[in-house]
Design a protein around this motif. Structure first.
Motif, PDB file in Angstrom:
ATOM      1  N   THR A 120       0.848  -1.195   0.000  1.00  0.00           N
ATOM      2  CA  THR A 120       0.000   0.000   0.000  1.00  0.00           C
ATOM      3  C   THR A 120       0.884   1.245   0.000  1.00  0.00           C
ATOM      4  OG1 THR A 120      -0.072   0.121   2.400  1.00  0.00           O
ATOM      5  CG2 THR A 120      -1.811  -1.143   1.342  1.00  0.00           C
ATOM      6  N   ALA A 121       0.337   2.321  -0.562  1.00  0.00           N
ATOM      7  CA  ALA A 121       1.113   3.560  -0.620  1.00  0.00           C
ATOM      8  C   ALA A 121       0.191   4.739  -0.373  1.00  0.00           C
ATOM      9  CB  ALA A 121       1.767   3.690  -1.986  1.00  0.00           C
ATOM     10  N   LYS A 122       0.815   5.809   0.077  1.00  0.00           N
ATOM     11  CA  LYS A 122       0.079   7.062   0.279  1.00  0.00           C
ATOM     12  C   LYS A 122       0.715   8.115  -0.601  1.00  0.00           C
ATOM     13  CE  LYS A 122      -1.549   7.166   5.021  1.00  0.00           C
ATOM     14  NZ  LYS A 122      -2.934   6.892   4.721  1.00  0.00           N
ATOM     15  N   TRP A 123      -0.104   8.785  -1.359  1.00  0.00           N
ATOM     16  CA  TRP A 123       0.394   9.923  -2.125  1.00  0.00           C
ATOM     17  C   TRP A 123       0.008  11.177  -1.344  1.00  0.00           C
ATOM     18  CZ3 TRP A 123      -2.060  11.755  -7.405  1.00  0.00           C
ATOM     19  CH2 TRP A 123      -1.349  12.877  -7.869  1.00  0.00           C
ATOM     20  N   PHE A 124       1.016  11.901  -0.894  1.00  0.00           N
ATOM     21  CA  PHE A 124       0.780  13.167  -0.197  1.00  0.00           C
ATOM     22  C   PHE A 124       0.560  14.212  -1.283  1.00  0.00           C
ATOM     23  CE2 PHE A 124       2.564  10.485   2.909  1.00  0.00           C
ATOM     24  CZ  PHE A 124       2.071  10.921   4.129  1.00  0.00           C
ATOM     25  N   LEU A 125      -0.639  14.711  -1.363  1.00  0.00           N
ATOM     26  CA  LEU A 125      -1.033  15.510  -2.526  1.00  0.00           C
ATOM     27  C   LEU A 125      -0.434  16.911  -2.513  1.00  0.00           C
ATOM     28  CD1 LEU A 125      -4.812  14.540  -2.462  1.00  0.00           C
ATOM     29  CD2 LEU A 125      -3.037  13.632  -3.983  1.00  0.00           C
ATOM     30  N   PRO A 126      -0.065  17.385  -3.713  1.00  0.00           N
ATOM     31  CA  PRO A 126       0.357  18.789  -3.779  1.00  0.00           C
ATOM     32  C   PRO A 126      -0.863  19.676  -3.546  1.00  0.00           C
ATOM     33  CG  PRO A 126       0.168  17.849  -5.970  1.00  0.00           C
ATOM     34  CD  PRO A 126      -0.071  16.723  -5.014  1.00  0.00           C
ATOM     35  N   LYS A 127      -0.619  20.936  -3.189  1.00  0.00           N
ATOM     36  CA  LYS A 127      -1.718  21.867  -2.839  1.00  0.00           C
ATOM     37  C   LYS A 127      -2.798  21.936  -3.926  1.00  0.00           C
ATOM     38  CE  LYS A 127      -1.414  24.081   1.145  1.00  0.00           C
ATOM     39  NZ  LYS A 127      -0.138  23.796   1.753  1.00  0.00           N
TER      40      LYS A 127
END
Ligand code: ATP
Length: 426
Positions: A85-92
């Motif tokens: 599993t992965a998390k994409w930390f979203l750009p603003k």
């Protein structure tokens, strides 16, 4: 009839979320990976709800997918290699407006979870599952109910294709909560609580053959860890319909196997859960309304089973003590009420006062909360120092006495307070 859900998907998402979904879909398409929106998101979509949150599953490496999304579009990625599993930390620019608004301004990021399709097996009842990578069908089979085992494909020309291998669509449409296989509740007894939650939230019915599986699985509830069982109860208490869910759990005898005290609830306290008072519309207030009439010993036993958070335990103890001693506030002077109630947590006082039936006691508690506990003498410790009184326990005594005088109407002005102080110091 084969139905394409692309239009429904587009209507149910706001512009930022749709852009986000399409970016992930394009990336998956380029990599030749089938990508799906799965689980509760599809259930809610079919029910015509707006989607604020979605679960994405990819047949393939979710971690690589998240990393390349972050490198192309910004933000960062973290991975849980063992579970794929992965998390994409979203750009603003890709963070939905409502999420950004609710976040503290500490450089926090909204995230998008990407999951590799997997199968799960259970080594023994109530254990955490053993995970293996698999395809979308494996991934749908590991789920709790047919209504949560739907998927819509998102990559390339497949955008909007429904996967309904386990007949979830019909159950969503008919309003039926049904497990996927007979041992489901034994493998994971939390699912019995989840079933009641979905039933109460959507006005669904648990299928008869699913209900019939509860008696055998009930014995395995005791094997669940405190954290897992409490988490399910927390989720129930966050629901607007929590009261009917608790009653249903009791009716299905799913509370006593956790602890008998949970089933011993006061109907009138629970009725307060229906109130619109914003102070009661949160999980902790609801825990108090449910359990405050228990003895402190029962609270301790429950805590052994459920491992309450420290904050909740503190206010639960306070509410339980307060409920047991409520009648003591009747017939006292305001200063005596203050002395009696000062040791209780304000949260406990707030919740207990909203539930208490006796009008006289309710009025006293409300008076304490709205007026009395704010009352302070004008004189401060600083002033006493200026009067050359040696610092010590005496300060507290003097200030308490002055406060009591204000509370009981003995003094009404600063002048009168000074006169009283003068006479005390003599
Ligand atoms: P909610 O609206 O309550 O959040 P949800 O369906 O999104 O509903 P989650 O708890 O976020 O629920 O779980 C996401 C999905 O994971 C579920 O739809 C379900 O398919 C699956 N799932 C969650 N818990 C379990 C479980 N205990 N056993 C099997 N599948 C589960």
């Amino acid at each position: 009839m084969e139905q394409n859900y692309s239009a429904l998907l587009e209507q149910s998402l706001d512009a930022t979320r749709l852009t986000l979904l399409r970016l992930v879909a394009d990336e998956a398409t380029q990599r030749g990976l089938p990508l799906y929106i799965v689980g509760g998101s599809v259930r809610d979509l079919v029910l015509g709800r707006r989607l604020n949150d979605f679960d994405l599953t990819v047949e393939g490496d979710a971690i690589k997918l998240a990393r390349s999304l972050a490198s192309k579009h910004g933000g960062g990625a973290t991975a849980h290699t063992k579970f794929g599993t992965a998390k994409w930390f979203l750009p603003k620019n890709l963070t939905p407006f409502d999420v950004a608004q609710g976040m503290p301004d500490t450089g926090a990021y909204a995230t998008l979870d990407l999951i590799s399709a997997r199968s799960e097996t259970y080594k023994h009842p109530a254990a955490l599952p053993t995970v293996k990578f698999g395809n979308i069908i494996d991934d749908l089979r590991r789920r709790d109910f047919t209504i949560n085992a739907l998927a819509i494909r998102l990559d390339g020309s497949h955008f909007g294709e429904l996967r309904d291998d386990l007949n979830g669509l019909e159950d969503v449409q008919k309003g039926i909560v049904r497990v996927l296989y007979p041992r489901s509740f034994i493998d994971d007894p939390t699912r019995m609580y989840r079933a009641v939650r979905y039933e109460g939230r959507y006005g669904f019915k648990i299928a008869e053959d699913t209900l019939a599986l509860i008696p055998e699985a009930r014995a395995f509830i005791e094997k669940l860890s405190p954290q897992r069982i409490r988490h399910e109860l927390d989720l129930i208490l966050e629901e607007p319909n929590a009261i009917s869910m608790l009653k249903r759990l009791d009716e299905l005898d799913l509370l006593t196997p956790i602890h008998p005290a949970l089933s011993n609830f006061s109907q009138s306290n629970l009725a307060t859960l229906k109130s619109n008072d914003p102070a009661l519309q949160n999980r902790n207030s609801r825990w108090l309304l449910w359990l405050m009439h228990l003895t402190d010993q029962e609270i301790e036993f429950l805590n052994e089973r459920l491992h309450f958070t420290a904050g909740l335990l503190k206010i639960l103890r306070s509410a339980s003590l307060l409920s047991a001693n409520l009648s003591a506030v009747v017939g006292l002077k305001p200063s005596q009420v203050v002395e009696l109630l000062e040791g209780y947590s304000l949260k406990a006082l707030e919740v207990v006062s909203s539930a208490v039936q006796d009008e006289e006691i309710k009025n006293i508690l409300n008076k304490y909360l709205s007026e009395w506990w704010h009352v302070k003498p004008k004189t401060t410790g600083h002033d006493l120092k200026k009067l050359s009184i040696p610092p010590g326990p005496k300060y507290n005594e003097i200030l308490r006495r002055l406060r009591a005088a204000w509370l009981d109407g003995e003094v009404k002005t600063e002048e009168e307070e000074k006169t009283l102080l003068g006479s005390m110091l003599k």
